[in-house]
Scaffold this motif. Structure first.
Motif, PDB file in Angstrom:
ATOM      1  N   ARG A 136       3.461  -4.548   6.891  1.00 48.04           N
ATOM      2  CA  ARG A 136       2.268  -3.778   6.534  1.00 48.04           C
ATOM      3  C   ARG A 136       2.378  -3.149   5.153  1.00 48.04           C
ATOM      4  NH1 ARG A 136       3.178  -2.049  11.910  1.00 48.04           N
ATOM      5  NH2 ARG A 136       3.939  -0.011  11.162  1.00 48.04           N
ATOM      6  N   SER A 137       3.589  -2.741   4.765  1.00 44.55           N
ATOM      7  CA  SER A 137       3.746  -1.996   3.509  1.00 44.55           C
ATOM      8  C   SER A 137       3.930  -2.904   2.296  1.00 44.55           C
ATOM      9  CB  SER A 137       4.946  -1.045   3.616  1.00 44.55           C
ATOM     10  OG  SER A 137       6.161  -1.777   3.760  1.00 44.55           O
ATOM     11  N   GLN A 154       8.176   2.233   4.721  1.00 47.54           N
ATOM     12  CA  GLN A 154       6.839   2.311   4.134  1.00 47.54           C
ATOM     13  C   GLN A 154       6.892   2.425   2.609  1.00 47.54           C
ATOM     14  OE1 GLN A 154       4.142   5.093   6.306  1.00 47.54           O
ATOM     15  NE2 GLN A 154       5.883   5.378   7.694  1.00 47.54           N
ATOM     16  N   ASN A 155       8.044   2.850   2.069  1.00 42.77           N
ATOM     17  CA  ASN A 155       8.195   2.964   0.617  1.00 42.77           C
ATOM     18  C   ASN A 155       8.301   1.607  -0.060  1.00 42.77           C
ATOM     19  OD1 ASN A 155       8.251   5.720   0.971  1.00 42.77           O
ATOM     20  ND2 ASN A 155      10.467   5.915   0.735  1.00 42.77           N
ATOM     21  N   THR A 170       6.947  -1.341  -1.087  1.00 42.69           N
ATOM     22  CA  THR A 170       5.652  -1.992  -1.290  1.00 42.69           C
ATOM     23  C   THR A 170       5.787  -3.279  -2.104  1.00 42.69           C
ATOM     24  OG1 THR A 170       5.245  -0.643  -3.254  1.00 42.69           O
ATOM     25  CG2 THR A 170       4.414   0.194  -1.150  1.00 42.69           C
TER      26      THR A 170
END
Length: 287
Positions: A227-228, A195-196, A198
């Motif tokens: 998603r990220s 998730q980090n 981006t």
């Protein structure tokens, strides 16, 4: 980022002409120095190296491209320092692989390390081979990943003439790099840390390559990246683990378009230092 930077020799001519590429032999590979005796080659060494280079060249943002181990190192750096990355390109290697029975693997790795550390610390010349033998040794791993006709590209920075057996050559890479990793991230943490990331990320998965782990682990992390990331550009490409070397035109078109979309950072600050000395005295091998 890669083990032997000559692996990009055939790919870079297919990429964007308005962008410079700094290729690196990782420590223990190619013309780069070895770690001191007793030191283990961890993946964290490569992440530290990227951070060191970024600070040395005064780059506020870093664009990374890596193959295999270099792809994994680039991915981990993007995961740890997401604010430093403008985009990352991973060629048949991205998320760190998960090993089962880590305790058993760790014991084997330590035994191998002690063996190779003794070999690398001594003055004894490594085993030597004919050029044809070396080409086979380079071509065969990972299901005959490197086409025989291109194996010489990886040899130039990887071998030296034997002093004991005229007409034969030995591998100059540090044998300790064959030890492998001691530990790995747990899968649930890798899924969380994805998730980090981006920044835009390009991932190419060679159809003729392997996952080297339970393949569901890869796709679980890929789902998070979709998603990220601002642009998770994932592609299956026809070819082996060294598709970028064997068939650079096919993968080069994809990477070129990805770079065209995301090469937007100001690169006027920092740059190549004048005090870097290029060794022009390496003897060209007749291979």
């Amino acid at each position: 980022m890669t083990d032997n930077c000559a692996t990009f020799n055939r790919l870079i001519p297919h990429l964007n002409k308005n962008l410079g590429f700094l290729c690196i032999d990782l420590p223990g590979h190619g013309y780069s120095s070895r770690l001191p005796p007793g030191m283990f080659y961890h993946m964290s060494n490569h992440v530290i190296l990227i951070h060191y280079l970024a600070k040395y060249f005064q780059w506020s943002k870093v664009s990374l491209m890596g193959h295999s181990m270099g792809g994994i190192a680039s991915y981990i750096y993007s995961m740890v320092y997401p604010e430093n990355i403008d985009f990352v390109i991973c060629i048949d290697g991205a998320k760190p692989m998960i090993r089962k029975n880590v305790n058993i693997h760790m014991a084997k790795a330590i035994s191998k390390f002690l063996k190779y550390d003794e070999l690398s610390s001594g003055n004894k010349e490594p085993p030597s081979y004919t050029i044809d033998n070396i080409k086979e040794k380079i071509s065969k791993p990972n299901n005959n990943s490197v086409l025989h006709e291109y194996s010489h590209i990886l040899m130039e920075r990887n071998i030296a003439p034997s002093k004991l057996h005229p007409g034969k050559y030995y591998f100059t890479r540090d044998p300790r790099i064959k030890t492998g990793e001691l530990l790995n991230f747990p899968q649930d943490e890798l899924t969380q840390y994805a998730q980090n990331i981006t920044c835009p990320i390009f991932i190419a998965k060679a159809r003729g390559g392997s996952y080297y782990e339970v393949k569901e682990n890869f796709y679980e992390v890929l789902d998070v990246l979709k998603r990220s990331s601002k642009d998770c550009d994932f592609h299956y490409v026809d070819g082996s683990h060294h598709v970028h070397l064997n068939n650079p035109d096919a993968i080069g078109k994809l990477i070129k378009e990805f770079i065209r979309r995301h090469n937007i950072e100001d690169r006027s600050i920092g740059g190549i230092k004048d005090d870097i000395i290029v060794n022009d005295n390496k003897t060209s091998l007749n291979i």
